[in-house]
Design an enzyme around this catalytic site. Structure first.
Site, PDB file in Angstrom:
ATOM      1  N   LYS A 134       0.858  -1.203   0.000  1.00  0.00           N
ATOM      2  CA  LYS A 134       0.000   0.000   0.000  1.00  0.00           C
ATOM      3  C   LYS A 134       0.887   1.243   0.000  1.00  0.00           C
ATOM      4  CE  LYS A 134      -3.940   1.925   2.605  1.00  0.00           C
ATOM      5  NZ  LYS A 134      -4.841   1.710   3.749  1.00  0.00           N
TER       6      LYS A 134
ATOM      7  N   SER B  74      -9.752   1.745   2.950  1.00  0.00           N
ATOM      8  CA  SER B  74      -8.894   2.469   2.040  1.00  0.00           C
ATOM      9  C   SER B  74      -7.879   1.593   1.308  1.00  0.00           C
ATOM     10  CB  SER B  74      -8.160   3.558   2.815  1.00  0.00           C
ATOM     11  OG  SER B  74      -7.300   2.980   3.786  1.00  0.00           O
TER      12      SER B  74
ATOM     13  N   SER C 164      -9.883  -0.553   7.168  1.00  0.00           N
ATOM     14  CA  SER C 164      -9.339  -0.423   5.820  1.00  0.00           C
ATOM     15  C   SER C 164      -8.657  -1.648   5.241  1.00  0.00           C
ATOM     16  CB  SER C 164      -8.357   0.742   5.761  1.00  0.00           C
ATOM     17  OG  SER C 164      -9.066   1.924   5.576  1.00  0.00           O
TER      18      SER C 164
HETATM   19  N1  GLN Z   1     -13.045   3.920   6.333  1.00  0.00           N
HETATM   20  C1  GLN Z   1     -12.478   4.335   7.580  1.00  0.00           C
HETATM   21  C2  GLN Z   1     -12.096   5.787   7.529  1.00  0.00           C
HETATM   22  O1  GLN Z   1     -12.299   6.381   6.518  1.00  0.00           O
HETATM   23  C3  GLN Z   1     -11.319   3.482   7.912  1.00  0.00           C
HETATM   24  C4  GLN Z   1     -10.069   3.922   7.287  1.00  0.00           C
HETATM   25  C5  GLN Z   1      -8.904   3.102   7.653  1.00  0.00           C
HETATM   26  O2  GLN Z   1      -9.049   2.074   8.303  1.00  0.00           O
HETATM   27  N2  GLN Z   1      -7.734   3.571   7.280  1.00  0.00           N
HETATM   28  O3  GLN Z   1     -11.602   6.338   8.469  1.00  0.00           O
END
Ligand code: GLN
Length: 477
Positions: free
Chosen positions: A76, A151, A175
């Site tokens: 990532k 994400s 994410s």
């Molecule tokens: N979707 C969640 C957010 O936008 C989780 C993001 C993540 O785990 N990095 O904060």
């Protein structure tokens, strides 16, 4: 050449039926042919090939192959690899090159893994759909009109599309798990502190964890064993000994294992396709000897509110370093120091990141600190205690990873609150700091993937992966 697991690839490499070079060439070719998928931000064409050749040579010379010898991986793009671009899918880091390796990266290299490149994500890991990326969205591998989740959308789509065998992602509130669920792969978020965060760009530091996305639980266990463990460069990393996750996972017996089913994870609004796929998995676990027990986690409704207060507060502080002076993008249009800061940040950050910085500064401001931030910290403690108590009664907690299947690209972009609800089942484990994994739970009637989430007590990743493996077995019988 495609492989169903690393074991499968490793056997062929060590028996000299193929070479790292041939394997990497295969992956690079597929990556080149997959431009429309928009998964890779940077492809390490020469670098990966040279590394493959070096590893082949080492093996020829009789060196002991590392635990991940020849494992082709995607990373990532918020994890630092020396001398490679590190963008976080943000305009503000568009031209930034990393100057050191993350600890996880260092440990993977020491065990002979190969990096194919850096993959797409929501900007600074903020999002649930991979649409908040300065590189544009990633289509879901099962239906290109839909999102892959976020994400770590690029990481999940890379594994699902055979553009990497295993990927690293990061999970602050879901994410790794939510995109794994949307792309029919395994996604593990370990206990907070299990893997060093050194070299992972900070979003919500008291939540962030690197996670593993793979085709099966064995590969996740193997990679976790390599990257987990204390690191002097991250004082929040745990001293807890790193077990052999593969043996722990394989030794797990479902006989008499208690699985807690929280009624709050099955609301009336739960998508019916998701519900029936998850029910089928749970039936499979029951037939394999597990005991299912209904439990209640009454504060679940407050999870999203507490999560978005705490993580935006931490993000507003963490992202202060991107000021145009030290890293990445600097606005050309500035008359003095303060307009340089303002214009660099205004032009460099995307709208979701700006929304969170503003929200975070607001909840930390003198007048509202007690009302919002302090309150949310108290809620965090309540969650921790509630989950700890529940995990005294049962071995693991199970439910859907997401309340709905992958949604359409663009569908939730105008309504941030709707988007935040995608995380309703994943944020509690992040708030409590406990491990959780999403494993493939089959498909709904339209052929869209569904994920089953398993949540466990601190440092019980081996147990979670063992249950995950049993789910895989039950679904394939
Ligand atoms: N979707 C969640 C957010 O936008 C989780 C993001 C993540 O785990 N990095 O904060």
């Amino acid at each position: 050449m495609q492989f169903s697991s690393y074991q499968n690839l490793r056997k062929r490499l060590l028996q000299r039926e193929t070479t790292c070079e041939a394997v990497v060439r295969g992956y690079l070719e597929r990556i080149r042919d997959s431009h429309d998928k928009n998964i890779y931000i940077t492809v390490f064409s020469d670098r990966a090939l040279n590394r493959a050749k070096d590893l082949d040579r080492k093996l020829e010379e009789g060196a002991e192959p590392g635990k991940l010898f020849g494992l082709p991986m995607a990373i990532k793009d918020n994890i630092s690899i020396e001398n490679a671009p590190l963008t976080c899918a943000s305009g503000i880091l568009a031209n930034y090159t990393a100057v050191y390796n993350a600890t996880a990266v260092e440990r993977l290299l020491a065990e002979d893994a190969i990096f194919l490149g850096k993959v797409n994500m929501d900007e600074f890991a903020m999002g649930s759909s991979n649409e908040n990326s300065s590189f544009g969205p990633v289509p879901n591998p099962y239906d290109a009109s839909r999102v892959p989740g976020g994400s770590s959308g690029g990481s999940a789509a890379a594994v699902a599309s055979d553009l990497a065998l295993v990927a690293l992602g990061s999970d602050t509130g879901g994410s790794v798990r939510q995109p794994a669920g949307f792309c029919n792969v395994v996604g593990l978020k370990p206990t907070y502190g299990r893997i060093s965060r050194y070299g992972l760009v900070a979003f919500g530091s008291s939540f962030d964890q690197i996670g593993v996305l793979s085709k099966n639980c064995d590969d996740a266990a193997l990679v976790l064993g390599v990257i987990a463990g204390r690191d002097a460069a991250d004082t929040t990393s745990s001293h807890h000994a790193v077990p052999d996750y593969v043996s722990e996972m394989q030794a797990l017996s479902l006989r008499g294992l208690k699985i807690g089913i929280p009624k709050e994870y099955f609301p009336d609004t739960l998508d019916s396709g998701v519900a029936s796929a998850v029910d089928k998995c749970l039936d499979g676990l029951r037939s394999a000897g597990a005991e299912l027990k209904e439990i209640t986690l009454p504060e679940s409704d407050y999870a999203i509110a507490a999560y978005y207060i705490l993580t935006t507060a931490e993000a507003s502080s963490n992202l202060a370093r991107f000021d145009g002076a030290r890293y990445g993008y600097r606005s050309k249009d500035a008359e003095d120091l303060s307009s340089m800061y303002i214009n660099s940040r205004t032009e460099g950050f995307g709208s979701e990141v700006k929304r969170r910085i503003m929200l975070g500064t607001y909840v930390l401001s003198a007048g509202y600190y007690d009302t919002y931030y302090k309150k949310a910290q108290q809620v965090r403690r309540v969650f921790l205690n509630r989950y700890k108590d529940a995990l005294k009664e049962v071995d693991v907690i199970a439910g859907p990873t997401s309340p709905f299947p992958p949604f359409g690209i663009g569908d939730k972009m105008d309504d941030p609150l709707e988007m935040y609800l995608a995380d309703v089942f994943t944020v509690p484990a992040s708030i409590a700091g406990i491990p959780a994994v999403s494993v493939p739970a089959g498909f709904d009637d339209s052929g869209l993937p569904v994920g089953l989430q398993l949540i466990g007590d601190f440092f019980e990743e081996g147990k979670l992966l063992g249950v995950g493996m049993a789910v895989q077995k039950a679904l394939h019988e």
